[in-house]
Design an enzyme around this catalytic site. Structure first.
Site, PDB file in Angstrom:
ATOM      1  N   HIS A  21       1.070   4.305   4.413  1.00 49.61           N
ATOM      2  CA  HIS A  21       0.420   5.073   3.347  1.00 49.61           C
ATOM      3  C   HIS A  21       0.984   6.491   3.286  1.00 49.61           C
ATOM      4  CE1 HIS A  21      -3.401   2.360   3.851  1.00 49.61           C
ATOM      5  NE2 HIS A  21      -2.352   1.699   3.408  1.00 49.61           N
ATOM      6  N   SER A  78       0.816  -1.215   0.000  1.00 47.92           N
ATOM      7  CA  SER A  78       0.000   0.000   0.000  1.00 47.92           C
ATOM      8  C   SER A  78       0.850   1.265   0.000  1.00 47.92           C
ATOM      9  CB  SER A  78      -0.935  -0.002   1.212  1.00 47.92           C
ATOM     10  OG  SER A  78      -1.812  -1.103   1.166  1.00 47.92           O
TER      11      SER A  78
END
Length: 275
Positions: free
Chosen positions: A134, A82
């Site tokens: 992230h 991610s």
């Protein structure tokens, strides 16, 4: 197996886990989601800039996401791509900014990208989602986009395509001044940022000690879920007039002006500190 485990990275000097964790996933569903996102984002970028530059952004962004995650999440094991995917999204944003004059619907594209980023970061406050990866990947990719996705201005390109005998206004510079400024600033920030983060990580630095609210960036507890399903435990140091607590799960530390705290008070404060 190569997951992001801070204790093994720091004490065991297994720094390679900062990269290998990108290729591991917590199940088939996790893998499929990341693959679909990569196809959706990566195909357009690869067609535009080639697989070498996209691969570079992907790897470095994933590494940056792992670094930020390791500085803030000390007790959990993390896997997934991610952070690298957020890096690609961040690079799309910086590519739009640095090549601003080349786009027609630039405002619409900017608003769309910002909306996508905000929505995905908001989803990151759910439990069991490593939003620090992230954020770290997004910042890394955003800076990398200024470096590897810089494109020449139209006038310079057209000058090279002029037919013999046709006259055009000469264009001396391939890129605009603001593009050079953004490129230089991004390079400096990347070098300094990665260097400082790596040094702090291997010195055992816990970022939560200097940011008591930062854990909310990764998970916000509500009535419907808790950010840590395991029992909360704290390291307790009782002073004559103060109580020092350190959450074993997050590493968050706080001092309370309480003399002779009872066990119930300590438990309540510990749960509040770790939530």
């Amino acid at each position: 197996m190569g997951a992001l485990d801070v204790s093994k990275i720091v004490q065991g000097r297994q720094g390679w886990r900062l990269i290998t964790c990108i290729w591991l996933h917590a199940g088939v569903v996790h893998l499929l989601i990341n693959v679909l996102c990569l196809l959706f984002i990566g195909i357009r970028l690869e067609q535009e800039f080639g697989f070498v530059r996209i691969g570079l952004v992907y790897l470095i962004s994933g590494f940056g996401g792992s670094l930020m995650s390791a500085l803030f999440i000390r007790s959990s094991i993390s896997v997934g791509a991610s952070g690298a995917l957020f890096g690609l999204i961040g690079s799309m944003l910086s590519e739009l900014i640095t090549n601003w004059s080349l786009y027609a619907n630039k405002v619409a594209a900017l608003l769309t990208l910002v909306f996508v980023i905000v929505v995905n970061l908001a989803l990151g406050i759910l439990p069991r989602v490593d939003n620090f990866a992230h954020i770290g990947g997004l910042i890394s990719g955003f800076l990398l986009g200024f470096v590897v996705f810089i494109r020449p201005q139209f006038a310079w390109i057209n000058q090279k395509r002029v037919a013999p005998g046709q006259e055009t206004a000469p264009v001396k510079r391939k890129h605009k001044t603001y593009q050079y400024i953004l490129w230089l600033a991004a390079v400096v920030l990347l070098i300094v940022g990665f260097t400082v983060a790596i040094v702090l990580l291997f010195r055992g630095y816990n970022a939560n000690d200097h940011c008591s609210w930062c854990h909310y960036l990764s998970c916000v507890p509500t009535k419907k879920w808790k950010c840590n399903s395991s029992p909360q435990t704290c390291t307790v140091m009782q002073q004559p007039n103060t109580l020092d607590l350190t959450c074993d799960g997050t590493g968050t530390h706080h001092s309370y002006s309480i003399a002779g705290a009872t066990q119930d008070q300590i438990s309540q404060l510990c749960n509040s500190l770790c939530s």
